[in-house]
Design a protein around this motif. Sequence first.
Motif, short mmCIF file in Angstrom:
data_model
loop_
_atom_site.label_atom_id
_atom_site.label_comp_id
_atom_site.label_asym_id
_atom_site.label_seq_id
_atom_site.Cartn_x
_atom_site.Cartn_y
_atom_site.Cartn_z
N THR A 52 0.86 -1.18 0.00
CA THR A 52 0.00 0.00 0.00
C THR A 52 0.90 1.24 0.00
O THR A 52 2.10 1.16 0.30
N GLU A 53 0.32 2.38 -0.33
CA GLU A 53 1.09 3.63 -0.30
C GLU A 53 1.68 3.89 1.08
O GLU A 53 2.81 4.31 1.22
N SER A 54 0.89 3.63 2.10
CA SER A 54 1.35 3.84 3.48
C SER A 54 2.53 2.91 3.81
O SER A 54 3.51 3.34 4.41
N GLU A 55 2.42 1.65 3.42
CA GLU A 55 3.52 0.71 3.67
C GLU A 55 4.77 1.14 2.92
O GLU A 55 5.88 1.08 3.46
N GLN A 56 4.60 1.59 1.69
CA GLN A 56 5.75 2.02 0.90
C GLN A 56 6.42 3.23 1.54
O GLN A 56 7.65 3.31 1.59
N ARG A 57 5.64 4.18 2.04
CA ARG A 57 6.21 5.34 2.73
C ARG A 57 7.00 4.91 3.96
O ARG A 57 8.06 5.44 4.25
N ASN A 58 6.48 3.92 4.70
CA ASN A 58 7.18 3.44 5.90
C ASN A 58 8.52 2.78 5.57
O ASN A 58 9.46 2.88 6.35
N VAL A 59 8.59 2.11 4.43
CA VAL A 59 9.86 1.50 4.00
C VAL A 59 10.87 2.60 3.70
O VAL A 59 12.04 2.50 4.05
N GLY A 60 10.44 3.64 3.03
CA GLY A 60 11.29 4.80 2.81
C GLY A 60 12.09 4.82 1.52
O GLY A 60 12.82 5.76 1.27
N PHE A 61 11.98 3.79 0.72
CA PHE A 61 12.63 3.81 -0.59
C PHE A 61 11.78 3.02 -1.57
O PHE A 61 11.01 2.15 -1.16
N PRO A 62 11.92 3.30 -2.86
CA PRO A 62 11.07 2.62 -3.85
C PRO A 62 11.31 1.11 -3.86
O PRO A 62 12.42 0.64 -3.63
N TRP A 63 10.26 0.36 -4.14
CA TRP A 63 10.37 -1.10 -4.22
C TRP A 63 11.22 -1.47 -5.42
O TRP A 63 11.12 -0.88 -6.50
N SER A 64 12.05 -2.48 -5.25
CA SER A 64 12.81 -3.06 -6.36
C SER A 64 13.20 -4.48 -5.97
O SER A 64 13.32 -4.79 -4.78
N PRO A 65 13.44 -5.36 -6.94
CA PRO A 65 13.90 -6.71 -6.61
C PRO A 65 15.21 -6.70 -5.81
O PRO A 65 15.37 -7.49 -4.89
N SER A 66 16.11 -5.78 -6.15
CA SER A 66 17.37 -5.73 -5.40
C SER A 66 17.15 -5.26 -3.97
O SER A 66 17.84 -5.70 -3.04
N GLY A 67 16.16 -4.39 -3.76
CA GLY A 67 15.83 -3.97 -2.40
C GLY A 67 15.25 -5.11 -1.57
O GLY A 67 15.55 -5.24 -0.38
N VAL A 68 14.45 -5.94 -2.21
CA VAL A 68 13.91 -7.13 -1.54
C VAL A 68 15.06 -8.05 -1.16
O VAL A 68 15.14 -8.52 -0.02
N ASN A 69 15.96 -8.30 -2.09
CA ASN A 69 17.11 -9.17 -1.79
C ASN A 69 17.96 -8.60 -0.67
O ASN A 69 18.45 -9.34 0.19
N ARG A 70 18.15 -7.30 -0.66
CA ARG A 70 18.93 -6.67 0.39
C ARG A 70 18.25 -6.86 1.75
O ARG A 70 18.89 -7.21 2.74
N ALA A 71 16.93 -6.67 1.78
CA ALA A 71 16.18 -6.85 3.03
C ALA A 71 16.23 -8.30 3.49
O ALA A 71 16.44 -8.60 4.68
N LEU A 72 16.04 -9.24 2.57
CA LEU A 72 16.07 -10.66 2.93
C LEU A 72 17.46 -11.07 3.41
O LEU A 72 17.58 -11.86 4.35
N SER A 73 18.49 -10.53 2.80
CA SER A 73 19.85 -10.82 3.23
C SER A 73 20.14 -10.25 4.61
O SER A 73 20.75 -10.91 5.46
N SER A 74 19.69 -9.05 4.84
CA SER A 74 19.90 -8.41 6.14
C SER A 74 19.21 -9.19 7.26
O SER A 74 19.82 -9.49 8.30
N VAL A 75 17.95 -9.54 7.03
CA VAL A 75 17.21 -10.30 8.03
C VAL A 75 17.81 -11.70 8.18
O VAL A 75 18.01 -12.19 9.29
N GLY A 76 18.10 -12.34 7.06
CA GLY A 76 18.67 -13.69 7.10
C GLY A 76 19.99 -13.74 7.84
O GLY A 76 20.26 -14.67 8.59
N GLY A 77 20.84 -12.73 7.63
CA GLY A 77 22.12 -12.68 8.32
C GLY A 77 21.95 -12.45 9.81
O GLY A 77 22.75 -12.94 10.62
N THR A 78 20.92 -11.73 10.18
CA THR A 78 20.66 -11.48 11.59
C THR A 78 20.13 -12.73 12.27
O THR A 78 20.51 -13.06 13.39
N VAL A 79 19.24 -13.44 11.59
CA VAL A 79 18.63 -14.64 12.14
C VAL A 79 19.62 -15.80 12.23
O VAL A 79 19.56 -16.61 13.15
N ALA A 80 20.55 -15.86 11.26
CA ALA A 80 21.47 -17.01 11.17
C ALA A 80 22.34 -17.17 12.40
O ALA A 80 22.67 -16.32 13.12
#
Length: 80
Positions: A52-80
């Motif tokens: 949603t527009e509100s969710e996108q504003r909360n993220v703070g940067f435009p959606w992109s596949p590389s942004g998703v990968n960066r987020a998944l990597s960041s969370v995955g590295g923290t959880v590991a």
Amino acid sequence: IAQHQKNLLDDNPSYNDGVANEFRVSPLATVSELTTTHSPEYVHRFLSGDQTESEQRNVGFPWSPSGVNRALSSVGGTVA
């Protein structure tokens, strides 16, 4: 920098300021891991770029596949 320190750095690029570092590629977070904190619906919207527009504003940067990968990597590295 002293010559013996320079040699140490040249011989071991993961040695920095007297601290040995080992760098590893972060595993990507799984949907199962993400849904321990976020609703499955939100995770699906985030992964597919359908936020949603509100969710996108909360993220703070435009959606992109590389942004998703960066987020998944960041969370995955923290959880590991």
